[in-house]
Scaffold this motif. Structure first.
Motif, PDB file in Angstrom:
ATOM      1  N   ASP A 170      40.832   2.183  57.134  1.00  0.00           N
ATOM      2  CA  ASP A 170      40.157   1.418  58.307  1.00  0.00           C
ATOM      3  C   ASP A 170      38.896   0.796  57.919  1.00  0.00           C
ATOM      4  N   ALA A 171      38.055   1.829  56.850  1.00  0.00           N
ATOM      5  CA  ALA A 171      36.962   1.175  56.347  1.00  0.00           C
ATOM      6  C   ALA A 171      37.098  -0.232  55.441  1.00  0.00           C
ATOM      7  N   SER A 220      36.135  10.568  63.090  1.00  0.00           N
ATOM      8  CA  SER A 220      36.958   8.975  62.970  1.00  0.00           C
ATOM      9  C   SER A 220      38.610   9.184  62.570  1.00  0.00           C
ATOM     10  N   VAL A 221      39.082  10.191  63.151  1.00  0.00           N
ATOM     11  CA  VAL A 221      40.485  10.162  63.204  1.00  0.00           C
ATOM     12  C   VAL A 221      41.183   9.295  64.067  1.00  0.00           C
ATOM     13  N   PHE A 275      43.264   0.854  48.501  1.00  0.00           N
ATOM     14  CA  PHE A 275      42.400  -0.108  49.207  1.00  0.00           C
ATOM     15  C   PHE A 275      41.179  -0.601  48.248  1.00  0.00           C
ATOM     16  N   GLY A 276      41.034  -0.111  47.125  1.00  0.00           N
ATOM     17  CA  GLY A 276      39.909  -0.697  46.360  1.00  0.00           C
ATOM     18  C   GLY A 276      38.519  -0.434  46.791  1.00  0.00           C
ATOM     19  N   ILE A 277      38.251   0.474  47.778  1.00  0.00           N
ATOM     20  CA  ILE A 277      37.062   1.004  48.389  1.00  0.00           C
ATOM     21  C   ILE A 277      36.500   2.253  47.303  1.00  0.00           C
ATOM     22  N   THR A 297      19.540   1.466  57.056  1.00  0.00           N
ATOM     23  CA  THR A 297      20.767   1.201  56.799  1.00  0.00           C
ATOM     24  C   THR A 297      21.655   1.296  58.143  1.00  0.00           C
ATOM     25  N   ILE A 298      22.618   0.555  58.375  1.00  0.00           N
ATOM     26  CA  ILE A 298      23.422   0.731  59.406  1.00  0.00           C
ATOM     27  C   ILE A 298      24.747   1.150  59.373  1.00  0.00           C
ATOM     28  N   ASN A 299      25.116   2.226  60.131  1.00  0.00           N
ATOM     29  CA  ASN A 299      26.291   3.113  60.026  1.00  0.00           C
ATOM     30  C   ASN A 299      26.930   3.280  61.397  1.00  0.00           C
ATOM     31  N   THR A 300      28.073   3.985  61.134  1.00  0.00           N
ATOM     32  CA  THR A 300      29.026   3.981  62.397  1.00  0.00           C
ATOM     33  C   THR A 300      28.962   5.606  62.852  1.00  0.00           C
ATOM     34  N   ASP A 301      28.685   6.441  62.341  1.00  0.00           N
ATOM     35  CA  ASP A 301      28.542   7.899  62.455  1.00  0.00           C
ATOM     36  C   ASP A 301      29.904   8.460  62.955  1.00  0.00           C
ATOM     37  N   ASN A 302      30.575   7.963  63.957  1.00  0.00           N
ATOM     38  CA  ASN A 302      31.916   8.262  64.227  1.00  0.00           C
ATOM     39  C   ASN A 302      32.704   7.116  64.896  1.00  0.00           C
ATOM     40  N   ARG A 303      33.674   6.785  64.022  1.00  0.00           N
ATOM     41  CA  ARG A 303      34.365   5.554  64.444  1.00  0.00           C
ATOM     42  C   ARG A 303      35.008   5.718  65.533  1.00  0.00           C
TER      43      ARG A 303
END
Length: 359
Positions: free
Chosen positions: A93-94, A25-26, A136-138, A281-287
């Motif tokens: 990014d998230a 995800s870089v 970013f408050g995450i 659940t739904i996820n990205t794995d590798n953005r």
């Protein structure tokens, strides 16, 4: 009046990403920038060419083919600055698409080529994420990965590292890497150590290999969540066990298409899992490698599989329910998220009424 599920609306909703790899995800521009700064030789310094080399598409043939990009990315993640920056920018990014809680996984052993110690690597990633939390408050946590195709003693060493950093940013232990012919049970000692130290467990299973892989993750390694679980559908008895015990599945649609876990999105069993009541659940794995976001993954499920808004909301809540957080903290977060979703829904409906009145 029904909620219209545009990309803008899904982006506004608070979400989780429980299955996202740091090195997958870089940002492309960050890879090039770090390579220039540290005089690291990449296959190409041209952003468009590097993107073609790293980003997968439907032409990718298998999980092993999908994994080919990671050694290139990891060339620039061999120092503390690169690791800190990658973690920080991932949080940025998230948060930009209102991911409110994210669990970032990676294997520190892949970042030792230039002599960094495992402890230095771990601290750099945690520091990057913590700075991201402040800016970013995450909210974030780290999952350390053992590697299936490495010697099990390496997984044990990584489990020891995860235990040492428990309550200091690390929240779980995982097993990643090439699944075929690399059984999870070979790494049982590492998981025994993690479990004896009350560490959360998630394991990649049922992606490139069948239900037996999921069985081993559950019954040999004591996993609390399943990474992918795409092939769970092939064993009804095991599927019922997963459902009855509310074991969450970390589904990554685009990635599953790229690794050929499914031939196309409409063949993905996620809609059956949802209908049957599994905790999906739904996820990205590798953005970066899969060129996706959490919002994109939801839109894919909406457009290709016909998910309606109540189902989307249910899956979003599943993400928060499945987080590796202390129970009281999880409940507080869920209540906060429910209130926020109610406000977003109300605002969306008011906006639609105004638009209709002005027609």
């Amino acid at each position: 009046m029904k909620i219209k599920m545009t990309k803008e609306f899904i982006k506004k909703l608070p979400k989780t990403d429980l299955h996202v790899h740091l090195d997958g995800s870089v940002r492309i521009e960050t890879i090039i920038d770090l390579a220039k700064k540290y005089n690291i030789k990449l296959p190409t310094m041209d952003p468009a060419e590097l993107r073609k080399l790293l980003v997968c598409g439907e032409q990718t043939t298998s999980l092993d083919d999908y994994l080919r990009a990671f050694p290139i990315v990891n060339l620039v993640l061999q120092n503390e600055e690169g690791l800190r920056r990658a973690a920080y920018e991932l949080a940025e990014d998230a948060s930009a698409e209102n991911v409110r809680y994210m669990e970032v996984r990676y294997s520190p052993i892949l970042h030792t080529d230039q002599g960094l110690k495992l402890t230095e690597i771990s601290q750099a990633v945690i520091d990057g994420l913590k700075q991201g939390e402040r800016d970013f408050g995450i909210k974030t946590g780290v999952i350390i990965c053992g590697i299936r195709n490495m010697d099990p003693t390496t997984s044990l060493k990584l489990a020891e590292l995860a235990v040492a950093f428990k309550n200091k940013g690390v929240i779980g232990f995982d097993l990643a890497g090439g699944e075929y012919k690399h059984p999870a049970k070979d790494h049982k000692e590492a998981f025994d150590l993690a479990l004896h130290n009350n560490l959360n467990i998630t394991i990649h299973a049922g992606e490139a290999y069948g239900p037996e892989s999921i069985h081993q993750a559950l019954h040999y390694c004591g996993t609390h969540r399943i990474g992918h679980g795409t092939r769970l559908v092939e064993d009804g008895d095991l599927l019922n066990y997963v459902n009855d015990h509310r074991i969450p599945l970390e589904i990554c649609l685009t990635s599953n298409l790229h690794t050929k876990a499914v031939p196309d999105i409409r063949s993905h069993p996620i809609d059956f899992y949802i209908d049957y009541g599994l905790r999906v659940t739904i996820n990205t794995d590798n953005r970066t490698i899969s060129n996706t976001t959490v919002t994109d993954e939801y839109m894919l499920a909406i457009n290709e599989l016909g998910l309606d808004y109540p189902t989307v909301k249910y899956i979003i809540l599943n993400g928060f329910k499945s987080a590796f957080l202390p129970y009281k903290e999880r409940v507080r977060l869920i209540n906060q998220i429910l209130k926020e979703i109610d406000e977003i829904e109300e605002q969306e409906l008011k906006t639609r009424v105004k638009v209709k009145e002005n027609l």
